[in-house]
Scaffold this motif. Structure first.
Motif, PDB file in Angstrom:
ATOM      1  N   THR B  83      18.948  71.626  55.550  1.00 23.91           N
ATOM      2  CA  THR B  83      20.307  72.053  55.930  1.00 23.91           C
ATOM      3  C   THR B  83      20.642  71.579  57.337  1.00 23.91           C
ATOM      4  N   SER B  84      19.680  71.645  58.240  1.00 27.26           N
ATOM      5  CA  SER B  84      19.962  71.193  59.608  1.00 27.26           C
ATOM      6  C   SER B  84      20.042  69.660  59.676  1.00 27.26           C
ATOM      7  N   TYR B  85      19.328  68.983  58.775  1.00 33.02           N
ATOM      8  CA  TYR B  85      19.447  67.520  58.716  1.00 33.02           C
ATOM      9  C   TYR B  85      20.781  67.117  58.080  1.00 33.02           C
ATOM     10  N   ALA B  86      21.204  67.864  57.072  1.00 32.99           N
ATOM     11  CA  ALA B  86      22.520  67.602  56.472  1.00 32.99           C
ATOM     12  C   ALA B  86      23.611  67.760  57.529  1.00 32.99           C
ATOM     13  N   ASN B  87      23.482  68.745  58.393  1.00 29.22           N
ATOM     14  CA  ASN B  87      24.453  68.921  59.489  1.00 29.22           C
ATOM     15  C   ASN B  87      24.474  67.688  60.383  1.00 29.22           C
ATOM     16  N   TYR B  88      23.339  67.075  60.552  1.00 29.86           N
ATOM     17  CA  TYR B  88      23.232  65.878  61.394  1.00 29.86           C
ATOM     18  C   TYR B  88      24.022  64.717  60.773  1.00 29.86           C
ATOM     19  N   LYS B  89      24.185  64.786  59.464  1.00 27.05           N
ATOM     20  CA  LYS B  89      24.832  63.692  58.742  1.00 27.05           C
ATOM     21  C   LYS B  89      26.327  63.886  58.523  1.00 27.05           C
ATOM     22  N   ILE B  90      26.800  65.113  58.635  1.00 29.40           N
ATOM     23  CA  ILE B  90      28.225  65.344  58.370  1.00 29.40           C
ATOM     24  C   ILE B  90      29.028  65.336  59.661  1.00 29.40           C
ATOM     25  N   ALA B  91      30.343  65.137  59.518  1.00 26.23           N
ATOM     26  CA  ALA B  91      31.185  64.974  60.701  1.00 26.23           C
ATOM     27  C   ALA B  91      31.822  66.286  61.148  1.00 26.23           C
ATOM     28  N   ASN B  92      31.960  67.218  60.194  1.00 27.75           N
ATOM     29  CA  ASN B  92      32.659  68.456  60.521  1.00 27.75           C
ATOM     30  C   ASN B  92      32.083  69.569  59.661  1.00 27.75           C
ATOM     31  N   GLY B  93      32.153  70.793  60.146  1.00 28.06           N
ATOM     32  CA  GLY B  93      31.605  71.908  59.395  1.00 28.06           C
ATOM     33  C   GLY B  93      30.121  72.096  59.643  1.00 28.06           C
ATOM     34  N   CYS B  94      29.572  73.134  59.018  1.00 23.98           N
ATOM     35  CA  CYS B  94      28.169  73.494  59.263  1.00 23.98           C
ATOM     36  C   CYS B  94      27.560  74.142  58.031  1.00 23.98           C
TER      37      CYS B  94
END
Lengths: 163, 157
Positions: B83-94
């Motif tokens: 989940t924290s790596y996915a956050n690293y990949k997205i531009a907005n949101g958490c």
């Protein structure tokens, strides 16, 4: 090929942000061609380098800081738990964690698609950004340097700063 | 660009949100007194639920999408990594992940203090969040069930 309408809106939002930063007496460097801004804030413990970028194509502005330390390899799994715990407490923004490189970023974004964003909206953005980056950066460093267990980390981060 | 009328009236963002959903014929439930709308979307793999709150006082738009499963107890650390790596990949949101309980929320907040927002803004808010949740929900579930390793998850991002 740049969409002129998008570029115009990005430039307007950029101008509003700069105007707010000037009013609040921030020191910053701006690149008007690439629509980026670099500045910094002094937190309680650590410096907060700030990079602001306007993504013209996708209609949003993103504010990012990278934690000024690298996570040692043996603490990378533990740090994922710490980052998740911090994110669970956030009302806005995201701590992003590159598990491979051991890098933590804090990110907040605002969309300006066909909007007139006010200086107030940008003030909210910068105020909250600095507050949450400052709240957790030293906690992450403590986790990196400690041998706290996963459960201890989760509890430590979630109760940080609570009275 | 939106026009500010002569009286400089404050936008009713909640009304605007409902009109937007009506225009595109989305089915949704209203909790008008709380400034909330709820809607569901059937994704390719998993059903998705979205809740948008218009906080008139703080002038914030908040979206929450609770995931319909929890991360298995023996995969809780893996849940934190992905989940924290996915956050690293997205531009907005958490992706907000509760390590102790295994539940996941996707959240996105946008401030409109003193601002005028538009239909394209709402379109971005709603469609972007849908795409992000759709992209990751089945992958998170696969890691939880041991069908996808963390290494493969990261490699494919």
């Amino acid at each position: 090929m740049i969409d002129e309408k998008k570029l115009k809106q990005a430039k307007q939002a950029f101008k509003t942000l700069c105007s707010m930063l000037d009013e609040k007496k921030w020191h910053y460097e701006k690149d008007e061609d690439n629509l980026t801004i670099s500045c910094g804030a002094k937190g309680k413990d650590l410096l907060i380098p700030i990079h602001i970028e306007f993504n013209v194509d996708r209609y949003f502005v993103v504010v990012i800081t990278q934690m000024p330390f690298e996570i040692p390899e043996e603490r990378r799994k533990a740090m994922a738990v710490a980052v998740s715990a911090a994110n669970w407490m956030l009302p806005d923004g995201s701590f992003d964690y590159d598990f491979i490189e051991g890098i933590i970023l804090y990110r907040m974004a605002l969309c300006f698609a066909d909007c007139i964003l006010s200086k107030k909206a940008f003030e909210y953005l910068m105020l909250h950004f600095c507050y949450f980056a400052d709240k957790y950066n030293d906690k992450f460093l403590m986790v990196a340097k400690s041998n706290m267990t996963y459960d201890e980390i989760d509890k430590f981060i979630k109760t940080s700063g609570e009275l | 660009m939106p026009k500010i009328n002569q009286k400089n009236e404050i936008q009713d963002v909640y009304k605007m949100l409902c009109s937007f959903l009506d225009k595109y014929q989305w089915h949704y439930e209203k909790e008008e007194e709380n400034g909330i709308v709820r809607y569901g979307v059937n994704g390719e793999d998993l059903p998705m639920t979205f809740i948008i709150e218009v906080d008139k006082e703080k002038e914030l738009l908040r979206l929450v999408s609770p995931f319909p499963f929890i991360i298995e107890e023996n995969k809780r650390v893996e849940g934190a990594i992905i989940t924290s790596y996915a956050n690293y990949k997205i531009a907005n949101g958490c992706f907000q992940y509760n390590y102790s309980q295994g539940n996941i929320l996707f959240t996105m907040t946008s401030c409109f203090q003193g601002s005028f927002i538009s239909e394209p803004f709402l379109y971005y808010f709603i469609i972007y969040s849908l795409n992000v949740v759709e992209h990751y929900n089945d992958k998170f579930m696969m890691v939880s069930k041991g069908l996808l390793s963390v290494e493969d998850f990261v490699k494919n991002e």
